[in-house]
Scaffold this motif. Sequence first.
Motif, short mmCIF file in Angstrom:
data_model
loop_
_atom_site.label_atom_id
_atom_site.label_comp_id
_atom_site.label_asym_id
_atom_site.label_seq_id
_atom_site.Cartn_x
_atom_site.Cartn_y
_atom_site.Cartn_z
N GLU A 38 -29.42 72.12 -11.96
CA GLU A 38 -29.88 73.07 -10.96
C GLU A 38 -30.77 72.39 -9.92
OE1 GLU A 38 -31.59 75.96 -13.59
OE2 GLU A 38 -29.66 76.98 -13.89
N TRP A 45 -26.56 71.68 -7.97
CA TRP A 45 -25.20 71.94 -8.41
C TRP A 45 -25.10 73.42 -8.73
CZ3 TRP A 45 -24.61 67.52 -12.56
CH2 TRP A 45 -24.66 66.28 -11.91
N THR A 46 -23.93 73.99 -8.57
CA THR A 46 -23.69 75.38 -8.92
C THR A 46 -23.16 75.41 -10.35
OG1 THR A 46 -23.15 75.90 -6.63
CG2 THR A 46 -22.43 77.47 -8.32
N VAL A 47 -23.94 75.92 -11.27
CA VAL A 47 -23.51 76.02 -12.66
C VAL A 47 -22.55 77.20 -12.76
CG1 VAL A 47 -24.25 76.42 -15.04
CG2 VAL A 47 -25.63 74.97 -13.52
N ALA A 63 -20.23 72.64 -13.93
CA ALA A 63 -20.86 72.85 -12.63
C ALA A 63 -19.97 72.34 -11.51
CB ALA A 63 -22.21 72.13 -12.59
#
Length: 133
Positions: free
Chosen positions: A44, A48-50, A62
């Motif tokens: 996070e 990054w988009t989990v 992610a």
Amino acid sequence: MSVWTALSQNRAATHPEHDEARLRGRIYAIPFAQVYQAALQTAEKLRWTVTDQDPRAGEIVAEARTRLWKFTDDVWIRVSLDDDAQTRVDMASASRVGRGDLGTNARRIARFLHALDARLGARQHANTEQISR
């Protein structure tokens, strides 16, 4: 990393016997839950988009964006216990577009592991993947 590899591969992953030390994953003498939480927080923090997480299985999925072209790449992180009950972190990063990533995925893994070491207050021993505090 060779020029051929940079132009022909668009995926990188850790392995305990990888030729590149930065891609050997990590082993921590730190409890599983603490390492998992630190890995999630590190992903996070790197923005990054989990997209999926399973704390019981120790898996984090992610999406990361490249800096220049903003391509979306996929990242998988796995936290597990090894045979000695040490916490192990392995991961892979793959580009969705193109044949070669110019080393982006390997650098992404190295940056993540370095940031995770810092978050956990851990140091890597010379010529090994063993980590201590």
